[in-house]
Write a protein that holds these residues in place. Structure first.
Motif, PDB file in Angstrom:
ATOM      1  N   SER A   1       0.816  -1.218   0.000  1.00  0.00           N
ATOM      2  CA  SER A   1       0.000   0.000   0.000  1.00  0.00           C
ATOM      3  C   SER A   1       0.848   1.265   0.000  1.00  0.00           C
ATOM      4  CB  SER A   1      -0.928   0.008   1.213  1.00  0.00           C
ATOM      5  OG  SER A   1      -0.182  -0.019   2.417  1.00  0.00           O
ATOM      6  N   GLN A   2       2.069   1.169   0.491  1.00  0.00           N
ATOM      7  CA  GLN A   2       2.949   2.332   0.557  1.00  0.00           C
ATOM      8  C   GLN A   2       4.040   2.294  -0.500  1.00  0.00           C
ATOM      9  OE1 GLN A   2       4.086   1.658   4.677  1.00  0.00           O
ATOM     10  NE2 GLN A   2       2.686   3.265   5.390  1.00  0.00           N
ATOM     11  N   CYS A   3       3.980   1.299  -1.368  1.00  0.00           N
ATOM     12  CA  CYS A   3       4.995   1.156  -2.406  1.00  0.00           C
ATOM     13  C   CYS A   3       4.607   1.945  -3.658  1.00  0.00           C
ATOM     14  CB  CYS A   3       5.159  -0.313  -2.786  1.00  0.00           C
ATOM     15  SG  CYS A   3       5.755  -1.370  -1.451  1.00  0.00           S
ATOM     16  N   PRO A   4       5.588   2.394  -4.447  1.00  0.00           N
ATOM     17  CA  PRO A   4       5.297   3.103  -5.694  1.00  0.00           C
ATOM     18  C   PRO A   4       4.544   2.218  -6.680  1.00  0.00           C
ATOM     19  CG  PRO A   4       7.587   3.424  -5.046  1.00  0.00           C
ATOM     20  CD  PRO A   4       7.036   2.337  -4.175  1.00  0.00           C
ATOM     21  N   GLU A   5       3.696   2.837  -7.488  1.00  0.00           N
ATOM     22  CA  GLU A   5       3.047   2.115  -8.574  1.00  0.00           C
ATOM     23  C   GLU A   5       4.073   1.908  -9.676  1.00  0.00           C
ATOM     24  OE1 GLU A   5      -0.823   2.461 -11.583  1.00  0.00           O
ATOM     25  OE2 GLU A   5      -0.364   4.083 -10.177  1.00  0.00           O
ATOM     26  N   MET A   6       4.134   0.688 -10.187  1.00  0.00           N
ATOM     27  CA  MET A   6       5.137   0.325 -11.173  1.00  0.00           C
ATOM     28  C   MET A   6       4.484  -0.037 -12.501  1.00  0.00           C
ATOM     29  SD  MET A   6       7.837   0.637  -9.260  1.00  0.00           S
ATOM     30  CE  MET A   6       9.144  -0.121 -10.248  1.00  0.00           C
ATOM     31  N   ALA A   7       5.187   0.242 -13.594  1.00  0.00           N
ATOM     32  CA  ALA A   7       4.739  -0.137 -14.932  1.00  0.00           C
ATOM     33  C   ALA A   7       5.707  -1.177 -15.487  1.00  0.00           C
ATOM     34  CB  ALA A   7       4.691   1.077 -15.853  1.00  0.00           C
ATOM     35  N   LEU A   8       5.187  -2.257 -15.992  1.00  0.00           N
ATOM     36  CA  LEU A   8       6.012  -3.314 -16.567  1.00  0.00           C
ATOM     37  C   LEU A   8       6.267  -3.011 -18.033  1.00  0.00           C
ATOM     38  CD1 LEU A   8       7.371  -6.084 -16.369  1.00  0.00           C
ATOM     39  CD2 LEU A   8       5.150  -7.102 -16.935  1.00  0.00           C
ATOM     40  N   LEU A   9       7.516  -2.754 -18.374  1.00  0.00           N
ATOM     41  CA  LEU A   9       7.881  -2.418 -19.751  1.00  0.00           C
ATOM     42  C   LEU A   9       8.449  -3.633 -20.468  1.00  0.00           C
ATOM     43  CD1 LEU A   9       9.548   1.108 -19.400  1.00  0.00           C
ATOM     44  CD2 LEU A   9       7.125   0.468 -19.432  1.00  0.00           C
TER      45      LEU A   9
ATOM     46  N   THR B   1       7.169  10.040  -4.360  1.00  0.00           N
ATOM     47  CA  THR B   1       6.533  11.183  -3.711  1.00  0.00           C
ATOM     48  C   THR B   1       7.005  11.343  -2.263  1.00  0.00           C
ATOM     49  OG1 THR B   1       4.666   9.886  -2.877  1.00  0.00           O
ATOM     50  CG2 THR B   1       4.465  10.829  -5.115  1.00  0.00           C
ATOM     51  N   PHE B   2       6.690  12.500  -1.704  1.00  0.00           N
ATOM     52  CA  PHE B   2       6.989  12.716  -0.286  1.00  0.00           C
ATOM     53  C   PHE B   2       6.229  11.726   0.582  1.00  0.00           C
ATOM     54  CE2 PHE B   2       8.939  16.922  -1.045  1.00  0.00           C
ATOM     55  CZ  PHE B   2       9.967  16.857  -0.106  1.00  0.00           C
ATOM     56  N   SER B   3       5.006  11.399   0.191  1.00  0.00           N
ATOM     57  CA  SER B   3       4.225  10.436   0.960  1.00  0.00           C
ATOM     58  C   SER B   3       4.946   9.098   1.025  1.00  0.00           C
ATOM     59  CB  SER B   3       2.843  10.263   0.313  1.00  0.00           C
ATOM     60  OG  SER B   3       2.084   9.289   1.006  1.00  0.00           O
ATOM     61  N   GLU B   4       5.491   8.661  -0.098  1.00  0.00           N
ATOM     62  CA  GLU B   4       6.210   7.388  -0.139  1.00  0.00           C
ATOM     63  C   GLU B   4       7.518   7.472   0.627  1.00  0.00           C
ATOM     64  OE1 GLU B   4       4.271   6.057  -4.428  1.00  0.00           O
ATOM     65  OE2 GLU B   4       6.154   7.182  -4.362  1.00  0.00           O
ATOM     66  N   TRP B   5       8.215   8.588   0.496  1.00  0.00           N
ATOM     67  CA  TRP B   5       9.457   8.767   1.246  1.00  0.00           C
ATOM     68  C   TRP B   5       9.182   8.780   2.754  1.00  0.00           C
ATOM     69  CZ3 TRP B   5      14.594   8.933  -0.018  1.00  0.00           C
ATOM     70  CH2 TRP B   5      15.464   9.310   1.017  1.00  0.00           C
ATOM     71  N   ASP B   6       8.175   9.532   3.165  1.00  0.00           N
ATOM     72  CA  ASP B   6       7.860   9.637   4.590  1.00  0.00           C
ATOM     73  C   ASP B   6       7.450   8.292   5.177  1.00  0.00           C
ATOM     74  OD1 ASP B   6       8.466  12.327   4.529  1.00  0.00           O
ATOM     75  OD2 ASP B   6       6.379  12.993   4.351  1.00  0.00           O
ATOM     76  N   ALA B   7       6.834   7.434   4.356  1.00  0.00           N
ATOM     77  CA  ALA B   7       6.494   6.084   4.815  1.00  0.00           C
ATOM     78  C   ALA B   7       7.758   5.290   5.103  1.00  0.00           C
ATOM     79  CB  ALA B   7       5.654   5.367   3.761  1.00  0.00           C
ATOM     80  N   CYS B   8       8.775   5.499   4.288  1.00  0.00           N
ATOM     81  CA  CYS B   8      10.065   4.839   4.505  1.00  0.00           C
ATOM     82  C   CYS B   8      10.670   5.278   5.837  1.00  0.00           C
ATOM     83  CB  CYS B   8      11.003   5.171   3.344  1.00  0.00           C
ATOM     84  SG  CYS B   8      12.710   4.603   3.547  1.00  0.00           S
ATOM     85  N   VAL B   9      10.671   6.580   6.077  1.00  0.00           N
ATOM     86  CA  VAL B   9      11.231   7.113   7.320  1.00  0.00           C
ATOM     87  C   VAL B   9      10.448   6.597   8.523  1.00  0.00           C
ATOM     88  CG1 VAL B   9      11.644   9.214   8.663  1.00  0.00           C
ATOM     89  CG2 VAL B   9      12.168   9.166   6.213  1.00  0.00           C
ATOM     90  N   ALA B  10       9.115   6.600   8.427  1.00  0.00           N
ATOM     91  CA  ALA B  10       8.271   6.136   9.522  1.00  0.00           C
ATOM     92  C   ALA B  10       8.503   4.664   9.838  1.00  0.00           C
ATOM     93  CB  ALA B  10       6.798   6.369   9.185  1.00  0.00           C
ATOM     94  N   ASP B  11       8.956   3.918   8.839  1.00  0.00           N
ATOM     95  CA  ASP B  11       9.199   2.492   9.002  1.00  0.00           C
ATOM     96  C   ASP B  11      10.635   2.199   9.436  1.00  0.00           C
ATOM     97  OD1 ASP B  11       8.133  -0.176   8.861  1.00  0.00           O
ATOM     98  OD2 ASP B  11       9.235  -0.490   6.985  1.00  0.00           O
TER      99      ASP B  11
END
Length: 326
Positions: A85-93, A131-141
């Motif tokens: 849920s906190q991971c970046p959305e990825m596109a498979l190329l 995003t900052f949201s994703e980065w901040d989730a990393c810090v919080a974890d």
């Protein structure tokens, strides 16, 4: 040292963190290609989610997908997924081949010689800049070394994370890899350009003129030009369904800095031998909202040599992640 430009008279010194300009983007080749996205993995990150996406998507013959895009045809669906849920959305190329480097006659020596690169296997890359949201989730974890970069007063949430060094970006991918058990990393320069071009050979993915309203860059027609980053996804995506591959935040890639493309890998892997380059210099791609010369800096081929230790420079240094699909 914050950022250094190629020693070959490239006028890069000022451009490094501002994003060295590019002039390329014409509206006559706007992306009308149909790009379909489908979530194949969501919260919980089932072990086989991304792998099943590879199995379903498969690979393509070199250049086949690019030819379809250039011909303005509908392309194979680009699968998207997220491993938590906190991971970046990825596109498979898909796998494929392309010409990397300056091909339109208005680039810098560090973008030469143009050369053929073959991406032999599918790989995944972030649909958006981290995003900052994703980065901040990393810090919080407990990850990202606890570093909380300034948002320059522009807000966090869906704003691209900025004021991060190459080492900071690597700390995020390390955390993401540990959290998911998958080989997340920074994209190589070749992978980044392959993703940015999305099958095109023009200066920008939308054409050969910068135009208006395609990206967040100086005099490019948006409310954010030369002022600040925009929330990720504020502009149309390219034919691979990727957002902000030109402008907004500059993006770190895995490679060591080099003043040209002589003797670089041609298989999509990063140039990891820093002894042959400029030591602690890394590479940023995509230009930024404040690029000194957007007609040059936002081009798909444009590259800027930047100190890997640099964090703060006109609040523009960010990144997106990649994932090996072996």
């Amino acid at each position: 040292m914050k950022a250094i430009y190629p020693v070959s008279g490239l006028l890069l010194a000022y451009l490094v963190l501002v994003g060295c300009g590019n002039e390329v983007a014409s509206e006559d080749q706007s992306t009308s290609n149909a790009v379909m996205t489908e979530t194949v993995a969501s919260d919980g990150g089932q072990a086989g989610s991304a792998d099943s996406a590879v199995a379903e998507h498969g690979t393509s013959k070199s250049g086949e997908l690019g030819d379809a895009i250039i011909a303005n045809k509908s392309v194979s669906a680009i699968r998207t997924f997220s491993d938590c849920s906190q991971c970046p959305e990825m596109a498979l190329l898909p796998a494929g081949a392309f010409t990397m480097g300056e091909v339109e006659g208005r680039g810098y020596p560090q973008e030469k010689p143009a050369h053929e690169v073959t991406i032999a296997k599918p790989f995944a890359i972030g649909v958006y800049e981290v995003t900052f949201s994703e980065w901040d989730a990393c810090v919080a974890d407990g990850g990202c070394d606890g570093y909380q970069p300034s948002d320059a007063g522009w807000g966090r949430g869906s704003q691209p994370v900025i004021n991060v060094s190459w080492y900071d970006a690597k700390s995020y991918t390390d955390w993401l890899a540990q959290k998911t058990g998958k080989p997340y990393r920074l994209p190589s320069e070749a992978e980044w350009e392959y993703a940015a071009r999305a099958g095109t050979s023009t200066a920008f993915w939308w054409g050969d003129e910068i135009g208006q309203g395609h990206a967040n860059c100086p005099k490019c027609g948006s409310q954010w030009d030369e002022k600040q980053t925009a929330p990720v996804g504020s502009f149309a995506p390219n034919a691979f369904g990727l957002y902000d591959m030109a402008g907004n935040a500059s993006e770190w890639v895995e490679d060591c800095g080099s003043d040209n493309y002589n003797n670089v890998p041609v298989d999509g892997s990063p140039n990891s031998d820093c002894s042959k380059g400029f030591g602690l210099l890394g590479v940023t791609r995509g230009g930024s909202y404040g690029s000194y010369s957007p007609q040059r800096a936002e081009r798909s081929a444009a590259r800027t040599l930047t100190s890997q230790e640099a964090r703060e420079f006109v609040n523009s240094l960010g990144f997106r992640v990649a994932l090996s699909m072996d």
